[in-house]
Design an enzyme around this catalytic site. Structure first.
Site, PDB file in Angstrom:
ATOM      1  N   ALA A  63       0.866  -1.181   0.000  1.00 14.88           N
ATOM      2  CA  ALA A  63       0.000   0.000   0.000  1.00 14.88           C
ATOM      3  C   ALA A  63       0.899   1.226   0.000  1.00 14.88           C
ATOM      4  O   ALA A  63       2.072   1.140   0.377  1.00 14.88           O
ATOM      5  CB  ALA A  63      -0.856  -0.010   1.260  1.00 14.88           C
ATOM      6  N   GLY A 107       0.434  -5.065   0.922  1.00 12.20           N
ATOM      7  CA  GLY A 107      -0.725  -5.090   0.037  1.00 12.20           C
ATOM      8  C   GLY A 107      -0.417  -5.744  -1.307  1.00 12.20           C
ATOM      9  O   GLY A 107      -1.315  -6.285  -1.965  1.00 12.20           O
ATOM     10  N   GLU A 110      -0.881  -9.281  -0.777  1.00 13.52           N
ATOM     11  CA  GLU A 110      -2.317  -9.516  -0.533  1.00 13.52           C
ATOM     12  C   GLU A 110      -3.088  -9.552  -1.858  1.00 13.52           C
ATOM     13  O   GLU A 110      -3.985 -10.377  -2.049  1.00 13.52           O
ATOM     14  CB  GLU A 110      -2.864  -8.431   0.407  1.00 13.52           C
ATOM     15  CG  GLU A 110      -2.294  -8.598   1.823  1.00 13.52           C
ATOM     16  CD  GLU A 110      -2.666  -7.456   2.754  1.00 13.52           C
ATOM     17  OE1 GLU A 110      -2.305  -6.301   2.461  1.00 13.52           O
ATOM     18  OE2 GLU A 110      -3.324  -7.719   3.777  1.00 13.52           O
ATOM     19  N   GLU A 130       4.233  -5.465   7.318  1.00 21.24           N
ATOM     20  CA  GLU A 130       3.455  -4.401   7.966  1.00 21.24           C
ATOM     21  C   GLU A 130       3.863  -4.132   9.403  1.00 21.24           C
ATOM     22  O   GLU A 130       3.837  -2.981   9.858  1.00 21.24           O
ATOM     23  CB  GLU A 130       1.950  -4.730   7.916  1.00 21.24           C
ATOM     24  CG  GLU A 130       1.301  -4.545   6.555  1.00 21.24           C
ATOM     25  CD  GLU A 130       1.401  -5.760   5.642  1.00 21.24           C
ATOM     26  OE1 GLU A 130       2.224  -6.656   5.920  1.00 21.24           O
ATOM     27  OE2 GLU A 130       0.660  -5.823   4.647  1.00 21.24           O
TER      28      GLU A 130
HETATM   29  C1  3H9 Z   1       0.744  -2.294   3.422  1.00 24.82           C
HETATM   30  O1  3H9 Z   1       0.932  -2.710   2.330  1.00 24.82           O
HETATM   31  C2  3H9 Z   1      -0.552  -2.366   4.146  1.00 24.82           C
HETATM   32  C3  3H9 Z   1      -1.459  -3.341   3.506  1.00 24.82           C
HETATM   33  O2  3H9 Z   1      -1.667  -4.443   4.346  1.00 24.82           O
HETATM   34  C4  3H9 Z   1      -2.773  -2.756   3.016  1.00 24.82           C
HETATM   35  C5  3H9 Z   1      -3.579  -2.018   4.014  1.00 24.82           C
HETATM   36  C6  3H9 Z   1      -4.986  -1.705   3.597  1.00 24.82           C
HETATM   37  N1  3H9 Z   1       4.635   3.321  -0.457  1.00 24.82           N
HETATM   38  O3  3H9 Z   1      13.534   1.964   0.004  1.00 24.82           O
HETATM   39  P1  3H9 Z   1      13.887   2.642  -1.264  1.00 24.82           P
HETATM   40  C7  3H9 Z   1       9.346   4.676  -1.934  1.00 24.82           C
HETATM   41  S1  3H9 Z   1       1.999  -1.494   4.259  1.00 24.82           S
HETATM   42  C8  3H9 Z   1       5.109   4.517  -0.828  1.00 24.82           C
HETATM   43  O4  3H9 Z   1      14.892   3.721  -1.238  1.00 24.82           O
HETATM   44  P2  3H9 Z   1      14.964   0.164  -2.229  1.00 24.82           P
HETATM   45  C9  3H9 Z   1      10.381   5.196  -0.960  1.00 24.82           C
HETATM   46  O5  3H9 Z   1       9.822   6.134  -0.063  1.00 24.82           O
HETATM   47  C10 3H9 Z   1       3.335  -1.444   3.104  1.00 24.82           C
HETATM   48  N2  3H9 Z   1       6.398   4.730  -1.175  1.00 24.82           N
HETATM   49  O6  3H9 Z   1      14.298   1.579  -2.396  1.00 24.82           O
HETATM   50  C11 3H9 Z   1      11.381   5.805  -1.909  1.00 24.82           C
HETATM   51  O7  3H9 Z   1      10.863   7.056  -2.337  1.00 24.82           O
HETATM   52  P3  3H9 Z   1      11.821   8.294  -2.619  1.00 24.82           P
HETATM   53  C12 3H9 Z   1       4.063  -2.705   3.027  1.00 24.82           C
HETATM   54  C13 3H9 Z   1       7.225   3.691  -1.113  1.00 24.82           C
HETATM   55  O8  3H9 Z   1      15.150  -0.368  -3.593  1.00 24.82           O
HETATM   56  C14 3H9 Z   1      11.353   4.860  -3.103  1.00 24.82           C
HETATM   57  O9  3H9 Z   1      10.112   4.166  -3.007  1.00 24.82           O
HETATM   58  N3  3H9 Z   1       5.242  -2.550   2.238  1.00 24.82           N
HETATM   59  C15 3H9 Z   1       6.800   2.425  -0.713  1.00 24.82           C
HETATM   60  O10 3H9 Z   1      16.132   0.234  -1.305  1.00 24.82           O
HETATM   61  C16 3H9 Z   1      12.469   3.869  -3.123  1.00 24.82           C
HETATM   62  O11 3H9 Z   1      12.505   3.183  -1.864  1.00 24.82           O
HETATM   63  C17 3H9 Z   1       6.416  -2.187   2.769  1.00 24.82           C
HETATM   64  O12 3H9 Z   1       6.547  -2.001   3.960  1.00 24.82           O
HETATM   65  C18 3H9 Z   1       5.445   2.253  -0.385  1.00 24.82           C
HETATM   66  N4  3H9 Z   1       4.952   1.062  -0.026  1.00 24.82           N
HETATM   67  O13 3H9 Z   1      13.885  -0.737  -1.472  1.00 24.82           O
HETATM   68  C19 3H9 Z   1       7.563  -2.026   1.817  1.00 24.82           C
HETATM   69  N5  3H9 Z   1       7.857   1.584  -0.730  1.00 24.82           N
HETATM   70  O14 3H9 Z   1      12.710   7.851  -3.740  1.00 24.82           O
HETATM   71  C20 3H9 Z   1       8.348  -0.794   2.118  1.00 24.82           C
HETATM   72  C21 3H9 Z   1       8.904   2.316  -1.151  1.00 24.82           C
HETATM   73  O15 3H9 Z   1      10.904   9.395  -2.911  1.00 24.82           O
HETATM   74  N6  3H9 Z   1       9.393  -0.559   1.158  1.00 24.82           N
HETATM   75  N7  3H9 Z   1       8.532   3.579  -1.388  1.00 24.82           N
HETATM   76  O16 3H9 Z   1      12.581   8.496  -1.323  1.00 24.82           O
HETATM   77  C22 3H9 Z   1      10.562  -1.197   1.178  1.00 24.82           C
HETATM   78  O17 3H9 Z   1      10.797  -2.084   1.968  1.00 24.82           O
HETATM   79  C23 3H9 Z   1      11.594  -0.781   0.182  1.00 24.82           C
HETATM   80  O18 3H9 Z   1      11.287   0.536  -0.220  1.00 24.82           O
HETATM   81  C24 3H9 Z   1      11.692  -1.663  -1.070  1.00 24.82           C
HETATM   82  C25 3H9 Z   1      12.662  -1.005  -2.090  1.00 24.82           C
HETATM   83  C26 3H9 Z   1      12.250  -3.034  -0.661  1.00 24.82           C
HETATM   84  C27 3H9 Z   1      10.354  -1.832  -1.728  1.00 24.82           C
END
Ligand code: 3H9
Length: 708
Positions: A63, A107, A110, A130
């Site tokens: 999400a 998400g 999911e 999450e």
């Molecule tokens: C969820 O899904 C809840 C659900 O159950 C549904 C509920 C109804 N959203 O980390 P990076 C951005 S909770 C928005 O440097 P990497 C990040 O801010 C979510 N933005 O890259 C950054 O932006 P900027 C569950 C996001 O390659 C850019 O992407 N998911 C999101 O080192 C690059 O990120 C997570 O917890 C997001 N979901 O790593 C995953 N994700 O360039 C969280 C990333 O402007 N994310 N951004 O600064 C991660 O673990 C890592 O970002 C990922 C990439 C592994 C994906």
């Protein structure tokens, strides 16, 4: 459909592609686009099967956390409403195949679980992270995951938040096939194969076969809750996620989903979610540095020269080797080098014993580290990291001889924790290429690196250092060149305050317990013992503390150093160590403290945990505000990242500056003013803090104002 979701049809397969950079987060546009694309593919008679795939580097990383942030701070519109989409996907009468690469997280997973089938490339990662944001899956993940992988595996995945790789996902039943080769083509072929099958399409929500029998349930749930409490200390979400998973095994699907939703919304508005979401964006924010843009070119770093094979140099060499970077490691003598290499080997052996690396992986890493006496080949490496003893004359001499000979784009980094980068840079004749890389010990483990920007450091040098930190898997925070940079600048006032507290009547064990109860990974006295009291004393001298005789000076520390009680390495420091690394309160130290305090005319008094916490943590906050004023820290959130990743501050409190915001800066200032009246100048409130309070603003507001 829209720009974020497109559809193309090829040989009977509708390929629905999600394109919402950078990580295909589930924005309302993506959700709406997917919904429309499914309708169109369902209504198109030429379509036999559907493949959903991500464009760019990933499937769906979850999400949109920006929306979750809004939810945490009070706007209900921030949570995506996914139920209708998930039901539509599952009820589609044509096979829906989810094709995953990169990360399918939160998400994203999911959505994938609502498809009939899932395939993935070998290095795809799938998980429900999450809990790391203080929430639980909120799009039916707690109800579908155990139906696919069983309750025990689902508990493990949801409590740890750690993703699993494709091979593990295949054996657990989360995916149906691993696709070697081109994903879209492989997934389409798989989809055609599934379309040719007869029989009902598998709906995850209808599955019961992997759910445990009632008799096995209590044991699994107790084990899950124990795991959550033990491995995710102080966090609410990992325990709560087990409640939601329990519902999958005990309630019909729809009721289980309702249960999940209740828990999700309760946690989404919690303090922990606010703090952990803050920590997530704070960590991403560190890559936004004034003067460094996306167009600033970082020099590629394939080979690194490290000077000094001691604890720091050896740890840095391991961090490089682990990241696939070749290292020349040098020291002044063959003996020192041999000792350094033996320590590296010993550390790797421990990793093998703990199952972190295989012997073959260790051999591969050791082969990347070339030990040598002298500087042969150093002129050609991409980056030199000097990690010798904290001695300005020595560092300048090395910088002068090595850095001045390097190839034109070579970056010279010094791993000093206290010394002036500009003075070292001046010795090189190429100050634009000089930077500080302040690693934390053990450098192969600790995530934090302070990247110290000198007066003349060029944007390209900064970009190179930031890229290297990322490649090493570290969080690199750019800080200014002031005494103690940011981390140690804040740590000393905090440390002195804990020492004053024991002089006034607390014990080291009481102080440490109050701090660990607050959530700190370790108490300050245990940290001092681990780092070595002699190290603390040296840094304190280098920083010139207590040069003013009017300042209150801690009484005990230097007496312990003089007595050879240097901490863990000597089996005695503030504590006694009968077992390595296990501190035991030592009556001898307590007697020494009382006698030194009595000589100084300090009457012992009962000290509350509240006072301990306020004096320790608010010392961090006040000095943090001064570091912001001085410009050595660019943002309050950078200080939070430094403290969470380098000093064991609990992430679920967001960091010291976020903690102060949530506590209320008015109250924080009041406490600091009271300490100022009581304890004198060292507690003078930071002007920035006074200013923020007068405007009714927070550190978070100040960060935002700086961004705009
Ligand atoms: C969820 O899904 C809840 C659900 O159950 C549904 C509920 C109804 N959203 O980390 P990076 C951005 S909770 C928005 O440097 P990497 C990040 O801010 C979510 N933005 O890259 C950054 O932006 P900027 C569950 C996001 O390659 C850019 O992407 N998911 C999101 O080192 C690059 O990120 C997570 O917890 C997001 N979901 O790593 C995953 N994700 O360039 C969280 C990333 O402007 N994310 N951004 O600064 C991660 O673990 C890592 O970002 C990922 C990439 C592994 C994906």
């Amino acid at each position: 459909m829209n720009q974020a979701v497109t559809l193309s049809v090829d040989q009977g397969v509708a390929l629905i592609r999600i394109d919402n950079p950078p990580v295909n987060a589930l924005s309302p546009e993506v959700i709406g686009g997917l919904d429309a694309a499914i309708d169109r593919a369902s209504g198109d008679d030429s379509v036999l099967a559907i493949v959903i795939i991500g464009a760019g580097r990933t499937f769906i990383a979850g999400a949109d956390i920006k929306g979750l942030e809004q939810l945490a701070w009070g706007s209900d519109s921030g949570a995506p409403e996914m139920h209708e989409l998930l039901q539509k996907l599952e009820d589609t009468r044509k096979p829906v195949v989810m094709a995953m690469h990169g990360t399918a997280l939160g998400g994203g997973l999911e959505v994938a679980m609502a498809g009939h089938y899932r395939v993935a490339v070998p290095d795809a990662l799938m998980g429900q992270p999450e809990v790391n944001l203080g929430i639980i899956p909120g799009a039916e993940g707690t109800q579908r995951l155990p139906r696919l992988v069983g309750l025990e595996k689902a508990i493990e995945m949801c409590v740890s938040g750690k993703p699993i790789k494709a091979a593990d996902a295949l054996s657990a039943g989360l995916i149906d096939r691993v696709i070697d080769g081109e994903l879209a083509a492989g997934a389409s072929a798989f989809a055609r194969e599934m379309a040719s099958r007869t029989g009902a399409l598998p709906k995850t929500r209808e599955r019961q076969d992997k759910l445990p029998p009632a008799s096995a349930l209590p044991g699994m749930l107790t084990a899950g809750r124990d795991l959550a409490r033990k491995t995710r200390r102080n966090l609410e979400a990992p325990v709560a996620v087990v409640d939601a998973l329990e519902a999958a095994a005990t309630l019909p699907f729809a009721e289980g989903c309702a249960r999940e939703r209740d828990i999700f919304f309760r946690l989404a508005k919690s303090e922990q979610a606010k703090a952990l979401i803050h920590a997530f964006f704070a960590e991403r924010g560190v890559s936004k540095v004034p003067g460094v843009s996306k167009d600033t070119v970082a020099a590629p770093v394939h080979r690194v020269g490290i000077i000094g094979a001691g604890t720091m140099g050896g740890g840095i060499a391991m961090a490089c080797a682990n990241a696939g970077i070749n290292v020349h490691l040098t020291d002044a003598s063959q003996e020192a080098l041999d000792r350094g290499i033996a320590t590296i080997r010993k550390n790797y052996d421990v990793s093998v014993k703990r199952g972190r690396f295989t012997p073959a992986q260790v051999d591969e890493r050791m082969a990347r580290i070339a030990p040598q006496v002298g500087y042969d080949g150093f002129s050609d490496v991409d980056l030199v990291i000097e990690a010798v003893f904290e001695n300005m004359a020595l560092k300048k001499q090395i910088a002068g001889s090595v850095a001045s000979q390097g190839k034109a784009d070579q970056v010279f980094a010094t791993n000093t924790s206290t010394l002036d980068i500009d003075e070292i840079a001046a010795a090189t004749g190429r100050a634009a290429k000089v930077i500080g890389l302040h690693f934390f010990s053990p450098a192969n483990v600790m995530r934090l690196v302070e990247i110290v920007r000198g007066n003349a450091t060029s944007p390209e040098t900064l970009a190179t250092a930031m890229a290297v930190a990322k490649k090493l898997g570290k969080v690199g925070v750019v800080v200014g060149n002031g005494p103690g940079f940011v981390g140690n600048r804040l740590m000393f006032p905090y440390m002195y305050e804990t020492q004053f507290l024991v002089e006034e009547g607390a014990t080291p064990a009481q102080v440490d317990r109050a701090l660990t109860d607050f959530g700190m990974a370790m108490g300050m006295f245990a940290v001092d013992d681990m780092a070595g009291l002699d190290v603390g004393a040296r840094v304190r001298t280098a920083l010139g503390h207590f040069s003013d005789p009017r300042e209150r000076r801690p009484l005990v520390h230097e007496r312990l150093v003089a007595a050879g009680r240097l901490g863990q390495k000597r089996g005695a420091g503030w504590y006694r160590y009968d077992e390595p690394r296990t501190p035991t309160p030592d009556p001898e130290v307590e007697t020494l403290i009382r006698s030194l305090a009595a000589d100084a005319g300090i009457e012992p008094r009962a000290i509350t945990d509240d006072e301990i916490l306020d004096r320790a943590i608010l010392a961090l906050v006040n000095e943090g505000a001064k570091a912001l004023e001085a410009g050595v820290a660019a943002r309050a959130s950078d200080i939070d990242v430094i403290y969470v990743n380098g000093y064991g501050f609990p992430g679920w409190r967001g960091g010291p500056m976020f903690y102060a915001d949530r506590r209320g800066l008015g109250e924080v200032l009041e406490r600091i003013r009271a300490f100022h009246r009581q304890h004198g100048e060292r507690w003078r409130p930071a002007a920035l803090l006074v200013d923020l309070v007068s405007r009714g603003a927070t550190f978070r507001d100040a960060d935002r104002a700086r961004r705009t």
